[in-house]
Design an enzyme around this catalytic site. Structure first.
Site, short mmCIF file in Angstrom:
data_model
loop_
_atom_site.label_atom_id
_atom_site.label_comp_id
_atom_site.label_asym_id
_atom_site.label_seq_id
_atom_site.Cartn_x
_atom_site.Cartn_y
_atom_site.Cartn_z
N CYS A 11 12.17 -2.04 -1.76
CA CYS A 11 11.93 -2.83 -0.55
C CYS A 11 11.79 -1.87 0.63
CB CYS A 11 13.08 -3.80 -0.32
SG CYS A 11 13.09 -4.57 1.32
N CYS A 14 14.39 -2.59 3.35
CA CYS A 14 15.73 -2.17 2.91
C CYS A 14 15.87 -0.65 3.01
CB CYS A 14 15.99 -2.59 1.47
SG CYS A 14 15.69 -4.35 1.18
N ASP A 398 -16.25 26.81 15.76
CA ASP A 398 -16.52 28.23 15.89
C ASP A 398 -17.86 28.47 15.20
OD1 ASP A 398 -15.99 31.10 16.18
OD2 ASP A 398 -15.76 31.03 14.00
#
Length: 705
Positions: A11, A14, A398
């Site tokens: 969960c 939880c 770059d």
């Protein structure tokens, strides 16, 4: 910090609560309990016994090293255990549904007490784990989905809603199982990626071959790798020739030919011949080990979206409980309504008080996005970086080694005297400078007139200009314009020089004391994929593509025009690049793309540093996102995946909140039912899980492979 596997986390909400409790322990402040990876990352000084007690309140447990090894050694047993759990859940659901249907039939035929017994058995069969946990939580005044469901089901039976109470228990059991199943699929996907690490190697010492664990290998060891085996760690080919599949590193399945002195990466697969390899790194320092460790850590970082959702979830459940109480008492006390219907409505509101779907809306999608990216050679160091990648507005590149190959080559020449090639080669052949190598290579390919007896005398390097030397009593100069006497530059030669400059060429002029012999025009070859990449970035909605380079203006503009770049900044010093990155970031989220070697400051300074480097340490260490190839071909794919993850998280949040809002609105006319409340919660959880897992499906368009 140490990582501990955890079993039994089923969960998301939880897990958050367990993490909060662990954080209150001594040395537990920085501990992170991750539902997505089922791991606890915490200090080695943390009291594990105290952690075990906290985890036990949600039927979870730590996996010790011994247990972990046993589970790895008995992987088939673990798999069968999961299959057994699935079959048991399905069996319980089928039996419960049958009992519910019989109960309804019996009740409709007047057998009330018998039907009540059937409802009760079906409810206990489906919901016993929930009741057991919910009862524990009630004694501790802990309110989560188990607590809310327990109160709701007890309440439903108390007011005589036996059918709906039983149906809710069955649906909730199915929901819990499906939620765990969806998360398990996300974890399996990640585990399949992490399982590419080699485990054993054939070490060769004093002519004796010995099979050893990769942990026993050291730098300098020689290993034998036959066809079909994994290379155990980074090294250099000592003997043999073969093609090697480096997809574990680069995401590209096209084999790479390897000969003596070639570099190889741990985790790549030897396709055909036998290779003897001298290891240059212990496995834990290899490119693959770093990649897998970073992929694991990437799942454990919290994005801004997740942090907000987690904070919101802490207040959501108490607010819903308060709302449920108000729904139960306000209409009967103040509006003269009947008690039973509004007690029923209040119980239904309780069911939608769990924020599981909302908490799950982000992590599964992020894990899927990180996993999918890693599979194609895109290493994203955290969900926060994946989130930033999906919101990019500007990308700065770059030039040298990123948009171009970083290797100068002669592209144009102007010959005024026949000895031009020979004199130039003689002047440059002792130099290791990249320009010198390019000129020597070109002159050898294009000039057959050579005098081996000729030698350069008094050769000197003129700083910032070129070379000067003497051949057969004649003084020669080779270099840029500053090296050549002004009186030798005729109007025709100046015109040619200007033409070369306008076309972005780097000039190398060779001259004697009396005349110019010729001019080389060199260019840094543009990568074959660069133009298509820039076009794809514009199609993906990038507002601005910028090039930052130390090269002079004409060369920079030539490359930018050819590639379709929006903005060019040339002749930049490293500190000027940083200033420009700062300026671009004030106008929108900006990424800097470089080769990870000399672009480190700009990569760190930008909102998102993206490096390409085929497993090089510098690229892996400095950037937020690493393209594990030596080209930019996967960059659009990285952005596509990030945008897809961003879109799906938004959809998930809308579904998670939308269904709950609809359910809450139904309480106004008194239409909310227990079964609709559980379906709203169940539907949201299942939908956000399934939608998140679609990220793992093949994409319609992928870049260069």
């Amino acid at each position: 910090m140490k990582r501990y596997p955890v079993k039994g986390l089923d969960c998301a909400d939880c897990t958050l609560r367990l993490e909060t409790q662990i954080n209150r322990l001594e040395n537990g402040t920085d501990a992170k309990l991750n539902y997505t990876t089922s791991t606890l990352v915490a200090s080695e000084n943390l009291d594990l016994k105290a952690v075990e007690k906290i985890l036990a309140t949600e039927n979870a447990r730590l996996v010790t090293s011994v247990q972990n090894n046993q589970e790895e050694d008995h992987g088939d047993h673990e798999h069968n255990h999961e299959d057994g759990d699935t079959k048991m859940v399905i069996t319980k659901v089928i039996i419960s549904v049958i009992l519910l249907l019989i109960g309804i039939f019996v009740e409709d035929n007047g057998q009330t007490y018998f039907s009540l017994a059937l409802y009760f058995v079906a409810t206990v069969l489906s919901g016993w784990p929930t009741f057991k946990q919910g009862a524990k939580n009630l004694t501790r005044f802990t309110f989560n989905i188990d607590t809310l469901m327990t109160i709701a089901l007890i309440g439903a039976f108390a007011i005589g809603e036996y059918r709906e109470g039983t149906l809710v228990a069955i649906l909730f059991g199915v929901n819990e199982w499906l939620e765990g199943l969806g998360m398990m699929q996300a974890r399996k996907s990640m585990e399949s990626l992490l399982n590419v690490q080699p485990k054993f190697a054939m070490r060769v010492k004093n002519g004796i071959e010995e099979k050893v664990s990769i942990d026993q290998l050291a730098i300098g060891d020689v290993v034998k790798v036959i066809a079909g085996e994994q290379i155990p760690s980074d090294g250099i080919v000592l003997k043999g020739m073969s093609s090697v599949n480096e997809s574990a590193i680069t995401g590209e399945s096209v084999p790479v030919e390897k000969q003596i002195d070639a570099t190889v990466f741990g985790g790549s697969i030897n396709n055909d011949g036998t290779l003897f390899i001298t290891l240059t790194k212990a496995y834990q320092d290899s490119a693959l080990a770093k990649i897998l460790n970073l992929v694991y850590e990437a799942q454990e970082t919290k994005t801004q979206t997740e942090l907000f959702i987690n904070k919101f979830a802490k207040y959501y459940t108490p607010l819903i409980m308060l709302l449920a109480v108000l729904v139960m008492i306000v209409p009967p006390l103040f509006l003269g309504a009947e008690w039973m219907p509004w007690l029923y409505e209040g119980l239904a509101v309780l069911i939608i008080g769990c924020p599981c779907a909302l908490v799950l809306s982000s992590p599964i999608a992020l894990v899927a996005g990180i996993t999918k990216s890693a599979r194609i050679g895109i290493l994203i160091k955290g969900g926060n970086h994946l989130e930033t990648l999906g919101r990019l507005e500007t990308i700065a590149f770059d030039k040298t080694g990123t948009l171009t190959e970083g290797k100068l080559a002669v592209s144009d020449v102007k010959v005024y005297r026949p000895e031009f090639y020979q004199i130039s080669r003689l002047m440059e052949q002792e130099s290791m400078h990249p320009i010198a190598k390019a000129i020597v290579s070109y002159t050898l390919e294009n000039n057959s007139q050579e005098e081996d007896s000729l030698q350069v005398e008094e050769l000197v390097t003129v700083a910032g200009s070129g070379l000067a030397g003497k051949i057969k009593d004649t003084h020669y100069f080779l270099g840029n314009e500053r090296q050549i006497p002004e009186e030798l530059l005729t109007k025709e030669i100046k015109k040619d020089i200007e033409y070369f400059k306008e076309n972005g060429r780097t000039l190398v002029i060779t001259a004697s004391e009396t005349e110019v012999l010729g001019i080389f025009g060199l260019t840094d070859k543009i990568r074959s994929e660069s133009k298509e990449i820039i076009s794809d970035l514009h199609k993906l909605g990038m507002k601005k593509v910028v090039m930052l380079t130390g090269d002079h203006e004409k060369i920079a503009e030539s490359v930018a025009n050819e590639l379709g770049i929006d903005e060019v900044h040339s002749s930049l010093l490293p500190e000027q690049k940083l200033d420009l990155i700062d300026e671009l970031s004030t106008k929108g989220i900006t990424a800097m793309v470089g080769d990870g070697v000399n672009d480190s400051p700009a990569l760190v300074k930008s909102d998102l540093g993206i490096a390409m480097g085929k497993g090089t340490d510098s690229a892996i260490e400095v950037a937020d996102v690493v393209l594990m190839q030596d080209h930019l071909g996967r960059l659009p794919d990285a952005i596509r995946i990030a945008k897809l993850v961003k879109k799906i998280i938004r959809i998930n949040i809308s579904i998670a909140l939308g269904l709950k809002v609809i359910a809450l609105l139904l309480t106004i006319p008194g239409w909310l039912t227990l079964w609709f409340a559980i379906l709203a919660d169940m539907g949201a959880t299942i939908l956000v899980t399934l939608i998140s897992l679609t990220i793992l499906l093949p994409m319609r368009k992928l870049g260069k492979k």
